[in-house]
Every structure is written in C-alpha cells, then in structure tokens.
Design an enzyme around this catalytic site. Structure first.
Site, mmCIF file in Angstrom:
data_model
loop_
_atom_site.group_PDB
_atom_site.id
_atom_site.type_symbol
_atom_site.label_atom_id
_atom_site.label_comp_id
_atom_site.label_asym_id
_atom_site.label_seq_id
_atom_site.Cartn_x
_atom_site.Cartn_y
_atom_site.Cartn_z
ATOM 1 N N ASP A 2 -10.296 2.776 1.775
ATOM 2 C CA ASP A 2 -10.520 2.274 3.141
ATOM 3 C C ASP A 2 -11.354 3.260 3.966
ATOM 4 O O ASP A 2 -12.204 2.859 4.759
ATOM 5 C CB ASP A 2 -9.172 2.048 3.848
ATOM 6 C CG ASP A 2 -8.475 0.790 3.339
ATOM 7 O OD1 ASP A 2 -9.171 -0.144 2.921
ATOM 8 O OD2 ASP A 2 -7.228 0.755 3.364
ATOM 9 N N LYS B 18 0.819 -1.228 0.000
ATOM 10 C CA LYS B 18 0.000 0.000 0.000
ATOM 11 C C LYS B 18 0.847 1.270 0.000
ATOM 12 O O LYS B 18 0.454 2.279 -0.583
ATOM 13 C CB LYS B 18 -0.932 0.021 1.221
ATOM 14 C CG LYS B 18 -2.071 -0.990 1.161
ATOM 15 C CD LYS B 18 -2.971 -0.814 2.373
ATOM 16 C CE LYS B 18 -4.145 -1.751 2.347
ATOM 17 N NZ LYS B 18 -5.158 -1.412 3.355
#
Ligand code: ATR
Length: 284
Positions: A109, A72
């Site tokens: 997210d 990420k």
C-alpha cells in the site's frame, strides 16, 4: 501450468482487485486466474496452507493472494516471513508463495501511495518537507510509512481519536508528531503535502469539514477516498490552484508488486486500466 492468485476478505464482493488484475491478465495474455475468496479471519491460516494442494488438483499453481478487511492484521502472525514494511505498518496486503509454499507477507500500500504521487510529480521535492496526515487507521499507517521513506522531515498525524494517532507515531518513530484534531487547520501554512486518509468525504459518509484556506503555497493535496473521485477536498484544492492527486492511483499502483511476484510480468498502470476500473466502480 496455470497460475492462480486472488484476494481474500470478509466480505470480499466489494473488492475491485479481480477487475484490476483481470485486466492485466488479459492484456499480457497470461495463463493465470485471479479469484475473490471470502475467508473469515479464523479460517485464514487453513485456507493459505491448503490452497496449494487444492489448486494442484485443478492443475494450477497457487502463487499467493491479496488480503483485504479484516485479514490484513490477521496475517501478521501466520506468514513464514514478514517483510520489514509489513512489520512496520502492521498489516499484510500481499502474500507470495515460494517454490516450497513458504508464505511471504508484504505490504504494497505504501508503494502504491508513493507511485501514485510519482505519476504527477517528482517525489524528490518532498525531501526535508512537512506532511499533514488526517486519520490514523490502516491506510494512514501505510501513508505515514511512505512519507518517511520519501524523506519528509516532519509528518504530523491528526485523528479524531488522539490515542490512535499517538500509537501510530510511537510505532513509526522519529519524524512523526501527533497533532490535536481541532488544530488541523492551524498547521496548514507549514504543510507541503496534505493527505486525507479518513473515510470523511466518501459517498455516504459525513463531510470532512476542513477548509484549506492558508495552505502553504505550492502544496500538494491528496485524498485516498475515490468514491467520489473528486472529493470536496480535492475540488477546493484545485479551485485554489494547488496540485491534486486523487485516490484511485494508490489502489492501482499497490497491485503491481503482487502481480509481478505471482505472474512474473511487471504490469503497467495506464489510462486504459484507470478507465476500466472506474467503469467497475460505477457499476457498484
Ligand atoms: P482504514 O483502515 O481504511 O484506514 P479505519 O481503520 O476504520 O480504516 O480508519 C478510518 C479513519 O477515519 C480513522 O482515522 C477514523 O478516526 P477514528 O480513529 O477516530 O475512528 C476516521 N474517521 C471515521 N469517521 C470519522 C468522523 N466522523 N470524524 C473524524 N474521523 C473519522
């Protein structure tokens, strides 16, 4: 032509994303595949740049990928275009390719967290309120960002390693305050939303060791841990009459934006999906 997307990570076998996206691909009858690909950080750029041509050899169009640990952060410097949220959070969990194979780096997210809350309540109630976030890792960064977007006036961040909480707050700017880990119970009386973003309370990890005695009346308690689904924190909150939101919703809702961008269908998070993913969890 069949569309191709997936999730990359190292390791990646633990990921529930293939099950989750597979459910939607079947539900909506799409010509699409979603694959788990084990990719080391040093190979991520080469993988992202070469997949379009390799997929074309199989008569498929590579549309993009989810990223999980430890990719990420790696992706931040590799993509052609970084969306504002991904930049602020410091992590890319979704990569979308355009027609010229340009890579757009996104973070969904925080949307997952917000939409998960929205399943249970009207998030407008949080305008001007106070949140307490336990932890300062990657998940905490997305959740603090979401809290600021939802209009919380104050987001208190507390972490075992104080320096990490400080760095998070400096990155996020106004509205975010660092709190010493030992003081986490002292501020409960002014807390409208309590979020555990640490791994404490997860099966195989130490317990959270936090009593929510004295938590503000009407507060909401959430945990991003979803194994077990009902953590000790959520059980105590429920027993004391607080509203609770479990961690599975964030996982399910964060997947929607990528699916829509890659496959052109806005998917729905429904009870069928929840049960299907839960069955997958029980098999692991
Ligand atoms: P993620 O990206 O999933 O958030 P992470 O970056 O490893 O994962 O963060 C895990 C969080 O759990 C951190 O806030 C970590 O605290 P530290 O920054 O001090 O490591 C917290 N955590 C893990 N084990 C802990 C423990 N035994 N006590 C307190 N906090 C703990």
């Amino acid at each position: 032509m069949k569309k191709n997307a997936g999730v990359m990570g190292f390791p990646v076998s633990h990921s529930l994303s293939p099950r989750l996206h597979g459910y939607w691909i079947e539900k909506y009858g799409l010509q699409a595949r979603y694959l788990a690909r084990e990719v080391k950080p040093e190979n991520l750029e080469e993988e992202l740049r070469s997949l379009p041509a390799r997929c074309l050899e199989d008569k498929e169009i590579f549309r993009g990928t989810n990223l999980t640990i430890p990719l990420k952060e790696t992706a931040l410097d590799l993509v052609d275009d970084l969306e504002e949220a991904a930049k602020a959070i410091g992590a890319v969990n979704t990569v979308v390719l355009d027609d010229q194979n340009k890579l757009s780096g996104r973070n969904t997210d925080w949307i997952g967290f917000m939409d998960s809350l929205s399943d249970h309540l009207d998030i407008a109630e949080f305008k001007g309120k106070t949140a307490l976030v336990l932890g300062a890792g990657g998940a905490a960064r997305a959740i603090v960002y979401a809290c600021l977007q939802m209009g919380f006036e104050k987001v208190m961040v507390t972490n075992r390693t104080r320096a990490r909480a400080l760095e998070l707050c400096l990155d996020m700017g106004a509205g975010c305050d660092v709190l010493d880990w030992k003081d986490r119970e002292a501020v409960l009386k002014e807390t409208d939303l309590l979020v555990n973003t640490t791994s404490l309370g997860m099966t195989g990890q130490p317990p959270l060791e936090m009593s929510i005695e004295g938590l503000k009346e009407g507060a909401v308690v959430t945990d991003i841990v979803y194994v077990p689904l009902m953590t000790e924190l959520l059980i105590e909150a429920k027993e004391k009459g607080y509203r609770t939101v479990d961690g599975l919703g964030m996982l399910l809702h964060q997947a929607k934006a990528g699916f829509e961008a890659w496959f052109g269908v806005k998917p729905e998070v429904d009870e069928g999906l929840r049960q299907f993913v839960l069955q997958g969890l029980n098999k692991k």
